[in-house]
Design a protein around this motif. Structure first.
Motif, PDB file in Angstrom:
ATOM      1  N   LEU A 244      28.924   5.691 -51.063  1.00  0.00           N
ATOM      2  CA  LEU A 244      28.312   4.446 -51.720  1.00  0.00           C
ATOM      3  C   LEU A 244      27.967   4.893 -53.052  1.00  0.00           C
ATOM      4  CD1 LEU A 244      27.245   1.381 -51.350  1.00  0.00           C
ATOM      5  CD2 LEU A 244      25.208   2.454 -50.591  1.00  0.00           C
ATOM      6  N   PHE A 245      27.647   6.109 -53.538  1.00  0.00           N
ATOM      7  CA  PHE A 245      27.096   6.356 -54.884  1.00  0.00           C
ATOM      8  C   PHE A 245      28.147   7.278 -55.521  1.00  0.00           C
ATOM      9  CE2 PHE A 245      23.609   5.759 -52.132  1.00  0.00           C
ATOM     10  CZ  PHE A 245      22.997   4.600 -52.976  1.00  0.00           C
ATOM     11  N   SER A 246      29.098   8.134 -54.882  1.00  0.00           N
ATOM     12  CA  SER A 246      29.774   8.994 -55.626  1.00  0.00           C
ATOM     13  C   SER A 246      31.036   8.213 -56.211  1.00  0.00           C
ATOM     14  CB  SER A 246      30.287  10.061 -54.808  1.00  0.00           C
ATOM     15  OG  SER A 246      31.117   9.522 -53.582  1.00  0.00           O
ATOM     16  N   VAL A 247      31.390   7.067 -55.623  1.00  0.00           N
ATOM     17  CA  VAL A 247      32.697   6.360 -56.163  1.00  0.00           C
ATOM     18  C   VAL A 247      32.441   5.614 -57.476  1.00  0.00           C
ATOM     19  CG1 VAL A 247      32.353   4.415 -55.042  1.00  0.00           C
ATOM     20  CG2 VAL A 247      34.546   4.970 -55.456  1.00  0.00           C
ATOM     21  N   VAL A 248      30.975   5.609 -57.902  1.00  0.00           N
ATOM     22  CA  VAL A 248      30.726   4.370 -58.910  1.00  0.00           C
ATOM     23  C   VAL A 248      31.243   5.021 -60.223  1.00  0.00           C
ATOM     24  CG1 VAL A 248      28.710   3.466 -60.307  1.00  0.00           C
ATOM     25  CG2 VAL A 248      28.839   3.370 -57.803  1.00  0.00           C
TER      26      VAL A 248
END
Length: 469
Positions: A244-248
């Motif tokens: 949820l956070f690493s792809v941003v």
């Protein structure tokens, strides 16, 4: 036959070596086949995107050609992955490779209308869920113990490397001749099929005909086992939160680079930001798997999970692109350090016959969550600055990861889940043996083992969530 299952829980002993992992002939075949097909996939993505744009001069259609590869996971990933449980894993992988090879050759035919290209591309990607589910289910039968964790780490790392190499090679080849790039992809699928066919043993299906019900019901059982089992649910939450956070940064790289390029060219800034997370992921997977033993990696899993969004919080300070890239690389490093351990625990805590279905659930969840994360942060970036959006989003991620780490199951709970899965696997194995031939030991259709293989014939409870990236 009394099946004996070796104790393969994490221990304080030293980590398995790369040499030990690659000494396994079957793993080497699967690893090489995966690398080839992934590189070919990314080459084809670059080529098809350019081919559609040159034919239509439409950015929207070009983007649609890129995005269509994600649709099968979103519209039917778990259902398609369940098919792999019903058939021999080697057979599923080979057939999917050959189907994709033929469809890629069709796409490469000159003058093919764009709607037909998109339809063929969608048909090609329908083979991804069952193929990847079969591979995910096969690897724990090939590698056991800490070799499994190291092997999963290597598979994850080569996937990231293939993304970088494939996009660069695809852009170069497509600029010269997009058709050639598509034929290269077809060739990689042919080589992958040959490697799997002649390098992997032909094992029986995980689900016998007697245990089949309705495909939808079997798929629902995959969701029930993942989210209804406390240990598996805890692992799923940890993995999904990491995605949820690493792809941003990767998803917002184009806008970020154009608005905050500083001294760099916008194109160079975008490339650096997009490549940083995969590079960090590769380094994290290789270094953590070799520098720490199994027990230490297990203890590091929760701190690394919290570190993954924490590494991106300094984006609030609006750093230059090079610093943003370093933050994204640190995030990728942390995710790669904890992901193979989480996958390994997932494998051990799954009861027999659910491996491919559980992979379908996990892979679909990762795809949906990554897409939603980029969509939501993109919408927020329309109203607020990108550094603020990424920084606040990541700070919320630290809180979520901390909560997940605090609610992590105890070691005794994890051990109990592993033991229950092993008992279920041994019971299922004895039932399959009795149904096949009551007078003969071993599983139906199984090749006799000379002891050189990792006792996959008596360890059906090793399960894998695999492919979280």
């Amino acid at each position: 036959m009394e099946a004996t299952v070796p104790d393969e829980r994490p221990s304080p002993e030293g980590p398995a070596t790369f040499r030990e992992v690659f000494a396994n002939r079957e793993y080497g075949a699967v690893f090489t086949a995966s690398a080839l097909s992934w590189i070919g996939d990314y080459i084809a993505k670059a080529a098809v995107t350019l081919l559609v744009y040159e034919a239509t001069r439409s950015v929207a259609l070009s983007a649609a050609a890129f995005a269509v590869s994600y649709l099968p996971w979103l519209v039917g990933g778990p259902l398609l992955a369940t098919l792999a449980e019903r058939h021999r894993y080697r057979q599923v992988m080979v057939i999917c490779d050959l189907v994709r090879m033929l469809l890629m050759v069709c796409i490469a035919i000159p003058g093919m209308p764009v709607p037909v290209i998109l339809a063929l591309l969608f048909a090609t990607t329908l083979a991804n869920p069952p193929s990847q589910a079969a591979k995910s289910a096969l690897i724990p039968l090939v590698l056991t113990g800490d070799r499994l964790v190291v092997g999963l780490s290597m598979i994850s790392s080569v996937g990231q490397a293939a993304q970088v190499v494939g996009y660069l090679a695809g852009a170069a080849i497509a600029a010269f001749d997009p058709t050639a790039a598509l034929l290269v992809n077809a060739a990689t699928f042919a080589l992958s099929a040959a490697l799997v066919r002649f390098g992997v043993a032909d094992r029986p299906p995980a689900m016998t005909a007697a245990h089949r019900s309705h495909l939808l019901r079997e798929t629902a059982q995959g969701f029930q086992i993942v989210f209804g089992t406390p240990v598996l649910r805890a692992i799923a939450v940890l993995v999904f939160a990491a995605m949820l956070f690493s792809v941003v940064p990767e998803g917002l790289a184009a806008a970020w680079a154009n608005e905050h390029a500083s001294q760099l060219d916008a194109g160079a800034a975008q490339a650096i930001i997009m490549a940083a997370n995969p590079v960090g992921f590769i380094l994290g997977g290789l270094i953590v798997s070799r520098a720490f033993g199994p027990d230490r990696r297990l203890r590091l899993m929760r701190p690394l999970a919290v570190l993954s969004p924490l590494a991106l919080v300094p984006a609030l300070l609006d750093p230059p692109p090079l610093v943003v890239a370093l933050l994204a690389a640190a995030c990728g490093f942390a995710v790669a350090g904890m992901l193979p351990v989480a996958n390994g625990l997932f494998v051990r805590a799954l009861p027999a016959g659910f491996r491919a279905r559980a992979f379908g659930v996990m892979a679909t969840g990762v795809q949906v969550i990554q897409g939603l994360a980029v969509l939501v942060t993109g919408l927020l970036a329309e109203r607020f600055s990108i550094p603020v959006v990424v920084g606040v989003w990541s700070a919320a991620g630290v809180l979520l990861m901390t909560l997940a780490a605090l609610r992590w199951p105890s070691r005794s709970t994890i051990d109990a889940a592993i033991e229950a899965a092993e008992r279920a696997g041994s019971a299922a194995l004895r039932q399959a043996d009795a149904a096949s031939d009551p007078g003969m030991p071993g599983r139906p259709g199984e090749e006799p083992s000379d002891g050189s293989m990792d006792r996959w014939a008596v360890t059906p409870a090793r399960r894998d969530s695999s492919g979280t990236r």
